[in-house]
Design a protein around this motif. Structure first.
Motif, PDB file in Angstrom:
ATOM      1  N   SER A 168      25.265 -35.399  16.163  1.00  0.00           N
ATOM      2  CA  SER A 168      26.549 -35.963  15.751  1.00  0.00           C
ATOM      3  C   SER A 168      27.414 -34.903  15.083  1.00  0.00           C
ATOM      4  CB  SER A 168      26.320 -37.139  14.793  1.00  0.00           C
ATOM      5  OG  SER A 168      25.586 -38.172  15.406  1.00  0.00           O
ATOM      6  N   ALA A 169      26.789 -34.049  14.274  1.00  0.00           N
ATOM      7  CA  ALA A 169      27.536 -32.980  13.609  1.00  0.00           C
ATOM      8  C   ALA A 169      28.082 -31.982  14.628  1.00  0.00           C
ATOM      9  CB  ALA A 169      26.643 -32.263  12.602  1.00  0.00           C
TER      10      ALA A 169
ATOM     11  N   LEU B 236      21.748 -36.747   2.011  1.00  0.00           N
ATOM     12  CA  LEU B 236      22.320 -35.472   1.551  1.00  0.00           C
ATOM     13  C   LEU B 236      23.077 -34.786   2.684  1.00  0.00           C
ATOM     14  CD1 LEU B 236      22.627 -33.189  -0.556  1.00  0.00           C
ATOM     15  CD2 LEU B 236      20.445 -32.269   0.288  1.00  0.00           C
ATOM     16  N   LEU B 237      22.486 -34.756   3.863  1.00  0.00           N
ATOM     17  CA  LEU B 237      23.136 -34.125   5.014  1.00  0.00           C
ATOM     18  C   LEU B 237      24.430 -34.853   5.381  1.00  0.00           C
ATOM     19  CD1 LEU B 237      20.008 -33.354   7.228  1.00  0.00           C
ATOM     20  CD2 LEU B 237      21.473 -31.677   6.074  1.00  0.00           C
ATOM     21  N   ILE B 238      24.388 -36.175   5.355  1.00  0.00           N
ATOM     22  CA  ILE B 238      25.594 -36.946   5.666  1.00  0.00           C
ATOM     23  C   ILE B 238      26.699 -36.645   4.646  1.00  0.00           C
ATOM     24  CG2 ILE B 238      26.574 -39.286   5.759  1.00  0.00           C
ATOM     25  CD1 ILE B 238      23.881 -40.212   6.905  1.00  0.00           C
ATOM     26  N   GLN B 239      26.317 -36.558   3.381  1.00  0.00           N
ATOM     27  CA  GLN B 239      27.318 -36.271   2.350  1.00  0.00           C
ATOM     28  C   GLN B 239      27.940 -34.887   2.553  1.00  0.00           C
ATOM     29  OE1 GLN B 239      27.737 -34.157  -0.496  1.00  0.00           O
ATOM     30  NE2 GLN B 239      29.607 -35.312  -0.965  1.00  0.00           N
ATOM     31  N   ARG B 240      27.101 -33.908   2.898  1.00  0.00           N
ATOM     32  CA  ARG B 240      27.598 -32.543   3.078  1.00  0.00           C
ATOM     33  C   ARG B 240      28.488 -32.427   4.315  1.00  0.00           C
ATOM     34  NH1 ARG B 240      24.299 -28.805   0.278  1.00  0.00           N
ATOM     35  NH2 ARG B 240      23.995 -29.714  -1.804  1.00  0.00           N
ATOM     36  N   ILE B 241      28.133 -33.129   5.388  1.00  0.00           N
ATOM     37  CA  ILE B 241      28.864 -32.975   6.655  1.00  0.00           C
ATOM     38  C   ILE B 241      30.045 -33.935   6.748  1.00  0.00           C
ATOM     39  CG2 ILE B 241      28.678 -33.113   9.179  1.00  0.00           C
ATOM     40  CD1 ILE B 241      25.660 -32.403   8.796  1.00  0.00           C
ATOM     41  N   TRP B 242      29.838 -35.205   6.407  1.00  0.00           N
ATOM     42  CA  TRP B 242      30.889 -36.223   6.590  1.00  0.00           C
ATOM     43  C   TRP B 242      31.588 -36.613   5.278  1.00  0.00           C
ATOM     44  CZ3 TRP B 242      26.596 -36.079   9.754  1.00  0.00           C
ATOM     45  CH2 TRP B 242      26.846 -36.042  11.119  1.00  0.00           C
TER      46      TRP B 242
ATOM     47  N   ARG C 206      32.722 -29.822  17.762  1.00  0.00           N
ATOM     48  CA  ARG C 206      33.391 -29.557  19.044  1.00  0.00           C
ATOM     49  C   ARG C 206      34.711 -30.316  19.152  1.00  0.00           C
ATOM     50  NH1 ARG C 206      27.955 -29.937  22.827  1.00  0.00           N
ATOM     51  NH2 ARG C 206      27.350 -27.724  22.635  1.00  0.00           N
ATOM     52  N   PHE C 207      34.694 -31.568  18.670  1.00  0.00           N
ATOM     53  CA  PHE C 207      35.925 -32.369  18.723  1.00  0.00           C
ATOM     54  C   PHE C 207      37.010 -31.729  17.872  1.00  0.00           C
ATOM     55  CE2 PHE C 207      38.638 -35.644  16.853  1.00  0.00           C
ATOM     56  CZ  PHE C 207      39.129 -36.247  18.004  1.00  0.00           C
ATOM     57  N   ARG C 208      36.636 -31.264  16.700  1.00  0.00           N
ATOM     58  CA  ARG C 208      37.628 -30.639  15.826  1.00  0.00           C
ATOM     59  C   ARG C 208      38.164 -29.342  16.436  1.00  0.00           C
ATOM     60  NH1 ARG C 208      36.185 -31.136   9.430  1.00  0.00           N
ATOM     61  NH2 ARG C 208      36.634 -33.366   9.250  1.00  0.00           N
ATOM     62  N   SER C 209      37.296 -28.576  17.080  1.00  0.00           N
ATOM     63  CA  SER C 209      37.742 -27.340  17.715  1.00  0.00           C
ATOM     64  C   SER C 209      38.692 -27.633  18.866  1.00  0.00           C
ATOM     65  CB  SER C 209      36.531 -26.547  18.220  1.00  0.00           C
ATOM     66  OG  SER C 209      35.718 -26.126  17.144  1.00  0.00           O
TER      67      SER C 209
ATOM     68  N   ILE D 243      26.705 -43.059  10.479  1.00  0.00           N
ATOM     69  CA  ILE D 243      27.590 -41.944  10.812  1.00  0.00           C
ATOM     70  C   ILE D 243      28.786 -42.436  11.619  1.00  0.00           C
ATOM     71  CG2 ILE D 243      27.791 -39.855  12.231  1.00  0.00           C
ATOM     72  CD1 ILE D 243      24.887 -39.211  11.398  1.00  0.00           C
ATOM     73  N   ARG D 244      28.541 -43.248  12.615  1.00  0.00           N
ATOM     74  CA  ARG D 244      29.643 -43.731  13.453  1.00  0.00           C
ATOM     75  C   ARG D 244      30.592 -44.636  12.665  1.00  0.00           C
ATOM     76  NH1 ARG D 244      27.658 -44.482  19.759  1.00  0.00           N
ATOM     77  NH2 ARG D 244      27.020 -42.298  19.990  1.00  0.00           N
ATOM     78  N   ALA D 245      30.059 -45.358  11.703  1.00  0.00           N
ATOM     79  CA  ALA D 245      30.922 -46.184  10.851  1.00  0.00           C
ATOM     80  C   ALA D 245      31.902 -45.304  10.074  1.00  0.00           C
ATOM     81  CB  ALA D 245      30.074 -47.007   9.888  1.00  0.00           C
TER      82      ALA D 245
END
Length: 245
Positions: free
Chosen positions: A226-227, A138-144, A232-235, A180-182
């Motif tokens: 990872s989130a 669920l967390l992966i779906q919401r974040i990635w 940070r990368f996006r910022s 996540i890395r995939a």
């Protein structure tokens, strides 16, 4: 020997699995080119049995699922596809071709064996495993924005893709870090429904309260770190400072 022209290596992290390791090794298809058992500090005959059955055995004394996987990967030689399978006989090694074929045919870089899409396999999962899978996916779906149904450890990945995602987790967050890395590296990912049965012996993770807590902490820790790194990368990519975490 090769599967559809690809050399296949199997990595089996193991800790005190003398009752199961023989059955696992005996069921691995004969087209597999190399089998590595990564002994994570067993106090029983796991090492001896695996060696007697022709597996390459390496020792990773630092306890941790990810650390054992990394040690096993380092022992592979000239392999195109890497399969990870547990040593407790809960997975079906004879079904390995279903995970390797999409990679060998160029359809996927990573295949995840999902245990939740077959009712008998789902029933074999403990309540703790079901809840952990539900929360993490669920967390992966919401974040990635990518939908998984399982964090199943039975999986295959091309060696090139494995090098690309540069795995680092040494504990219980190994499977979720890979997934996540995939996503972040744009890999082609397929979930493959797999058979699953209750393991031989007692689980070191879901079989104890301490194991469940450590695994949950490790999995959630990888997700949140990872989130945060993604944020940070996006910022930085937008040229704006990242707000404090």
């Amino acid at each position: 020997m090769a599967f559809l022209g690809r050399r296949v290596g199997v990595v089996i992290p193991a800790l005190d699995e003398e009752a199961a390791i023989g059955s696992v090794l005996a069921a691995i298809p004969d087209w597999v080119d190399q089998i590595v058992v990564a002994d994570n500090g067993s106090c029983d005959r796991t090492h001896e049995i695996a060696s007697s059955l022709g597996a390459t055995v390496v020792i990773e004394p630092e306890r941790g699922y990810g650390g054992a996987c990394l040690r096993g990967i380092a022992a592979l030689r000239n392999i195109d596809t890497v399969v990870f399978i547990d040593a407790d006989n809960s997975d079906y090694p004879e079904d390995m071709g279903e995970l390797v074929e999409p990679i060998a045919s160029g359809t996927a870089h990573l295949t995840i064996g999902t245990r939740t899409l077959r009712k008998p396999s789902l029933r074999a999962l403990s309540v703790q495993q079901r809840f952990g899978n539900w929360l993490a996916t669920l967390l992966i779906q919401r974040i990635w924005r990518h939908s998984y149904t399982d964090l199943g450890p039975y999986r295959a990945i091309s060696h090139d893709a494995l090098q690309k995602i540069a795995m680092t987790d040494r504990k219980y967050g190994w499977t979720v870090q890979m997934q996540i890395r995939a996503i972040e590296h744009g890999l082609d990912i397929i979930e493959v429904p797999v058979r699953y049965r209750r393991r031989i012996g007692r689980s070191k993770i879901s079989g104890t309260v301490g194991g469940v807590l450590r695994a949950g902490h490790g999995i959630l820790g990888v997700i949140f770190h990872s989130a945060l790194a993604r944020r940070r990368f996006r910022s930085a990519d937008r040229g704006t400072p990242s707000p404090p975490a």
